[in-house]
Design a protein around this motif. Sequence first.
Motif, short mmCIF file in Angstrom:
data_model
loop_
_atom_site.label_atom_id
_atom_site.label_comp_id
_atom_site.label_asym_id
_atom_site.label_seq_id
_atom_site.Cartn_x
_atom_site.Cartn_y
_atom_site.Cartn_z
N UNK A 66 83.36 16.66 -31.25
CA UNK A 66 83.61 16.04 -30.15
C UNK A 66 82.63 15.12 -29.51
N UNK A 67 81.52 15.63 -29.60
CA UNK A 67 80.34 14.83 -29.09
C UNK A 67 80.03 13.52 -29.94
N UNK A 68 80.19 13.84 -31.35
CA UNK A 68 80.05 12.53 -32.26
C UNK A 68 81.09 11.46 -31.89
N UNK A 69 82.38 11.94 -31.53
CA UNK A 69 83.37 10.77 -31.39
C UNK A 69 83.03 10.35 -29.92
N UNK A 70 82.37 11.07 -29.12
CA UNK A 70 82.21 10.65 -27.47
C UNK A 70 81.00 9.76 -27.49
N UNK A 75 85.50 16.84 -10.24
CA UNK A 75 85.61 15.62 -11.17
C UNK A 75 85.65 15.65 -12.81
N UNK A 76 84.91 16.31 -13.37
CA UNK A 76 84.80 16.50 -14.53
C UNK A 76 85.94 16.94 -15.22
N UNK A 77 86.90 17.87 -14.38
CA UNK A 77 88.04 18.67 -14.96
C UNK A 77 89.09 17.23 -15.12
N UNK A 78 89.14 16.33 -14.09
CA UNK A 78 90.20 15.24 -14.25
C UNK A 78 89.80 14.16 -15.42
N UNK A 79 88.59 14.01 -15.67
CA UNK A 79 88.02 13.13 -16.74
C UNK A 79 88.76 13.20 -18.17
N UNK A 80 89.06 12.01 -18.63
CA UNK A 80 89.48 12.04 -19.97
C UNK A 80 88.64 12.56 -21.11
N UNK A 81 87.19 12.53 -20.77
CA UNK A 81 86.48 13.02 -21.74
C UNK A 81 86.43 14.66 -21.96
N UNK A 82 86.66 15.26 -20.75
CA UNK A 82 86.59 16.57 -20.71
C UNK A 82 88.04 16.96 -21.34
N UNK A 83 88.97 16.39 -21.06
CA UNK A 83 90.33 16.68 -21.65
C UNK A 83 90.27 16.44 -23.09
N UNK A 84 89.70 15.71 -23.74
CA UNK A 84 89.79 15.59 -25.18
C UNK A 84 89.08 16.84 -25.65
N UNK A 85 88.02 17.22 -25.00
CA UNK A 85 87.37 18.57 -25.60
C UNK A 85 88.07 19.67 -25.51
N UNK A 86 88.96 19.91 -24.22
CA UNK A 86 89.50 21.04 -23.91
C UNK A 86 90.87 21.23 -24.89
N UNK A 87 91.38 19.95 -25.45
CA UNK A 87 92.63 20.23 -25.94
C UNK A 87 92.32 20.60 -27.54
N UNK A 88 91.43 20.27 -28.02
CA UNK A 88 90.63 20.73 -29.34
C UNK A 88 90.08 22.23 -29.43
N UNK A 89 90.00 22.80 -28.43
CA UNK A 89 89.31 24.12 -28.49
C UNK A 89 90.14 25.19 -29.01
#
Length: 218
Positions: free
Chosen positions: A37-41, A73-87
């Motif tokens: 996730x971090x690499x793609x981010x 605020x972070x919970x609503x961000x696309x960046x966090x959602x992409x991480x959460x969906x992959x866990x």
Amino acid sequence: MIQMEMHEVAEKPSREKMVPERLLALSPDEGFKVRLWWQRLTLPPQNLATYTKAPPWPKGMRARLRRCETVEAAMLSDGFRQLWQQLPEQSSHYRDERLQLWICIALVLAEVRSETPSVSLGSRLGQEKNGTGKPRMGELRFQQLMDCHSPQELVQRLRRALALIDKCDISVVHLADNIALWWREYRGQPATQPTKRLGFVWASDYFEALAQYQRDRA
């Protein structure tokens, strides 16, 4: 498209999910996925291609996550959602706590600009600063970092700590594991072995790095 990419990542052989770091709170699978996730981010496409065929996340996603000042605020961000969906999925009983943990991880890791696997936060903070004979983080601030009393304080102090090491040359997996270990202790579940507690891990790495150049100046 995203679902297909996630499926592709999930189908990688298990040997590719191994991480060199010794993990105390995360699973190897979580470590693998948070690094990807971090690499793609963060990584530019040409660098990312050496690790995965998956494309980088949309431009600006990391910047928006870095601007978040609160968990909400972070919970609503696309960046966090992409991480959460992959866990990996876990019991819904711990969902809220797990959600908060991974939001903190996302907020901190979004600050990292470049990674060196297996290099810990404690060792980087204890490294000598520009030949001064002093560590990148002084001992008083280091003690304050180890004495965080809330998730918000932890995120703030870790962001400041990363600024002191130029936000680079640190393992994002180690850092994520440190945050997960802090959460476990914050919830009253410290490891029975003192050597597996966060304070020991950070202090051991920090003072070992400190000793390397202080001995030379003695």
